[in-house]
Design an enzyme around this catalytic site. Structure first.
Site, PDB file in Angstrom:
ATOM      1  CD  GLU A   8       3.352  -7.719  -3.604  1.00 56.39           C
ATOM      2  OE1 GLU A   8       3.090  -6.513  -3.496  1.00 56.39           O
ATOM      3  OE2 GLU A   8       3.295  -8.527  -2.646  1.00 56.39           O
ATOM      4  CE  LYS A   9       7.669  -4.635  -4.822  1.00 57.50           C
ATOM      5  NZ  LYS A   9       6.886  -5.401  -3.864  1.00 57.50           N
ATOM      6  CG  ASP A 108       5.492  -7.233  -0.443  1.00 57.67           C
ATOM      7  OD1 ASP A 108       6.620  -7.679  -0.717  1.00 57.67           O
ATOM      8  OD2 ASP A 108       5.105  -6.104  -0.787  1.00 57.67           O
ATOM      9  CG  ASP A 110       1.391  -7.215   2.968  1.00 57.60           C
ATOM     10  OD1 ASP A 110       1.154  -7.996   2.016  1.00 57.60           O
ATOM     11  OD2 ASP A 110       1.762  -6.042   2.797  1.00 57.60           O
ATOM     12  CE1 TYR A 324       6.513  -5.493   2.492  1.00 53.18           C
ATOM     13  CE2 TYR A 324       5.173  -5.778   4.463  1.00 53.18           C
ATOM     14  CZ  TYR A 324       5.281  -5.577   3.098  1.00 53.18           C
ATOM     15  OH  TYR A 324       4.144  -5.467   2.343  1.00 53.18           O
ATOM     16  NE  ARG A 326       4.051  -1.480   0.272  1.00 52.83           N
ATOM     17  CZ  ARG A 326       3.412  -0.511  -0.381  1.00 52.83           C
ATOM     18  NH1 ARG A 326       2.291  -0.025   0.114  1.00 52.83           N
ATOM     19  NH2 ARG A 326       3.884  -0.024  -1.511  1.00 52.83           N
TER      20      ARG A 326
END
Length: 353
Positions: A8-9, A108, A110, A324, A326
């Site tokens: 993701e990043k 991530d 999700d 994680y 979130r």
């Protein structure tokens, strides 16, 4: 056979790289090797959302000027674009995905992670049916968790509905913002109120809830009430007994009437304790924090905002000190439990010191 891992990043990509035996940094990606990976494997990454919904003027230049006649805006087909400052990285990611035989989605775990990955692949116009697409599903960036995750990859298509759900939410946000903001701004201008007003699907109702609560506090009028309690002395020990079922009395008159009906008086009076009930109660150990419960606890103790707490736990997650963040889950995996249990002595030494 070429495998591309899509993170993701950059920080997330680095965590994966550090878990593997060998790596070489390139421009916008890493070349990696490890027994858990295929022979030719690369890790690349986005900067969060490399792809976003186009603004209305990308559909038609007439939308540059806000006007009632241009509303509502409901495109037949939604356009997605790559922002100018992210085009270089997008091209790197696209070129790698194009030549990949296998793509591992490692954003991530999700809905938004799914949205980021599938949006990039769709924008790159990859023939997804010609690729083997796997999903890394982990909630910890600790080395063993990463390696175990790559040993047990999931079928990415099983998570495709989560992407569809996230994109639907993204489009609904766009529709509310791109129609609501000009509409309310224009209506307010008709009433002589200047400025630009932002309307959001989540932002606006949340702001209204804050306003309602503020008005309740501002207009709150305290009302006096009466309670009944008794200080009891038995076997040289004192305790306070409360009325059961509990009652409040709005005025002294209703309190007096109740006491007369129950033959109660203010002052010393002998009484008989008819029954004593004893029971053993067990209190379970508290659950682990979820993101929302942690934000609430930190706000009460340190008055930190929810966004500040999220930034802090996100940084701790990327440092591999938290699972994680979130999520509203209060539980950890068996693997994480075993890791904590094996290091319990070390944690106890920190407390004792």
């Amino acid at each position: 056979m070429t495998t591309v891992i899509l993170a993701e990043k950059p920080s997330q990509a680095r965590s994966y790289v550090e878990a593997f035996k060998n790596s070489t940094k390139k421009e916008g990606y890493f070349s990696v090797s490890d027994p858990v990976l295929a022979n030719e494997t690369f890790i690349t990454y986005g900067f969060g959302h490399l792809v976003e919904l186009a603004t209305p003027e990308k559909y038609d230049q007439k939308y540059k000027r806000w006007s009632f006649s241009n509303l509502p805006i409901f495109p037949d087909k939604y356009k997605f674009i790559v922002p100018r400052d992210k085009k270089t990285q997008f091209k790197i990611v696209k070129d790698l995905l194009m030549k990949a035989d296998t793509i591992i989605i490692a954003t991530d775990s999700d809905r938004e992670g799914e949205n980021i990955a599938w949006s990039i692949m769709n924008q790159a116009k990859i023939n997804l049916k010609s690729k083997t697409i796997k999903r890394l599903w982990i909630n910890s960036l600790e080395k063993d968790a990463i390696l175990n995750g790559f040993k047990n990859l999931k079928d990415a298509w099983n998570y495709y509905p989560a992407y569809q759900e996230a994109q639907t939410r993204q489009i609904s946000d766009w529709l509310v913002g791109m129609n609501g903001s000009p509409l309310y701004t224009l209506l307010l201008r008709q009433s002589g109120v200047r400025g630009v007003y932002s309307i959001g699907r989540v932002q606006t109702p949340t702001l209204y809830m804050v306003y309602q609560r503020d008005q309740e506090i501002k207009n709150f009028k305290p009302e006096p009430y009466f309670e009944i309690s008794a200080e009891i002395l038995a076997n040289r020990q004192k305790f306070v007994a409360k009325l059961d079922p509990y009652q409040r009395f709005k005025d002294e008159g209703s309190l007096t009437s109740f006491m007369e009906a129950k033959d109660l008086r203010i002052g010393f009076r002998e009484a008989l304790i008819k029954d004593v009930l004893q029971e053993t109660k067990k209190t379970a150990s508290p659950r682990l924090f979820s993101l929302s419960s942690l934000q609430s606890a930190i706000n009460k103790r340190y008055h930190a905002s929810a966004s500040d707490v999220l930034k802090a736990v996100q940084a701790l997650y990327e440092a591999k000190l938290l699972t994680y963040p979130r999520t509203d889950c209060n539980y950890i995996t068996d693997q994480e439990f075993n890791y904590l249990f094996s290091n319990l002595t070390g944690y106890l030494s920190l407390v004792s010191n």
